[in-house]
Write an enzyme that holds these catalytic residues in place. Sequence first.
Site, PDB file in Angstrom:
ATOM      1  N   HIS A  13       0.826  -1.211   0.000  1.00  0.00           N
ATOM      2  CA  HIS A  13       0.000   0.000   0.000  1.00  0.00           C
ATOM      3  C   HIS A  13       0.861   1.262   0.000  1.00  0.00           C
ATOM      4  CE1 HIS A  13       0.942   0.931   4.207  1.00  0.00           C
ATOM      5  NE2 HIS A  13       0.828  -0.367   4.446  1.00  0.00           N
ATOM      6  N   ARG A  64      -5.964   1.024   4.118  1.00  0.00           N
ATOM      7  CA  ARG A  64      -4.825   1.550   3.369  1.00  0.00           C
ATOM      8  C   ARG A  64      -4.470   0.663   2.182  1.00  0.00           C
ATOM      9  NH1 ARG A  64      -3.219  -0.417   8.336  1.00  0.00           N
ATOM     10  NH2 ARG A  64      -1.340  -1.734   8.501  1.00  0.00           N
ATOM     11  N   GLU A  91      -1.604  -6.829   7.687  1.00  0.00           N
ATOM     12  CA  GLU A  91      -0.249  -6.611   8.156  1.00  0.00           C
ATOM     13  C   GLU A  91       0.032  -7.453   9.401  1.00  0.00           C
ATOM     14  OE1 GLU A  91       2.743  -6.284   7.967  1.00  0.00           O
ATOM     15  OE2 GLU A  91       3.131  -4.152   7.597  1.00  0.00           O
ATOM     16  N   HIS A 161       0.447  -5.583   2.468  1.00  0.00           N
ATOM     17  CA  HIS A 161       1.311  -4.904   3.435  1.00  0.00           C
ATOM     18  C   HIS A 161       2.723  -5.486   3.387  1.00  0.00           C
ATOM     19  CE1 HIS A 161      -2.454  -3.320   5.195  1.00  0.00           C
ATOM     20  NE2 HIS A 161      -2.915  -4.488   4.802  1.00  0.00           N
TER      21      HIS A 161
END
Length: 212
Positions: A13, A64, A91, A161
Amino acid sequence: MTVMQRRLVLVRHGQSEWNLKNLFTGWKDPDLTEKGVEEAKEAGRRLKAEGIKFDVAFTSKLKRAQRTGQLMLAELGQRSLPVIEDEALNERDYGELTGLNKDDARKTWGEQKVLMWRRSYEVPPPGGESLRDTVARSLPYFVREVLPQVLQGKTTLVTAHGNSLRALIMTLERLTPDELLKRELFTGAPIIYEVNADSTIAGWKDLSGPAA
């Protein structure tokens, strides 16, 4: 005879608000900064210049990553492409470090301990996941849900991520844990993999670097 293309694109991202503030983010859900929005758009433009169109897209449950994928697909004229979301691609969970400034964390626990939590493959921060834990969460999902799409010849996007993507890259690039820890992933920088029928990598192209 037409050769089947098996193409996988991984994108970390764009810069998030907590990246900018130097905070451990993990499973918290900040949005992109203005720079992050532009990074995502630029990723889309770079992929467009490569002539890439996606058949299927995957992302995490965090905004995100989701917004980065949406902005990229908009640049490609593919706003309506369905995107599959799953927390397996989230993440790494930083546990008690989540929300802390990285400099403050060093003051609290010491430089060496924080470095160990960040860079060790096996040692988790208090209440959080090690990189090995993240691999154990993300990799089975990739093998079960994402890779079959690629092997069917579908050009596949994964927007996620730094650490969940490292879990996939570890397998794709056949990296050791030590090599994985050193593998840098830049925000908003697509990596295009050409995949063989046996799931090995025929080659890849990293689109990080200065904007064209």
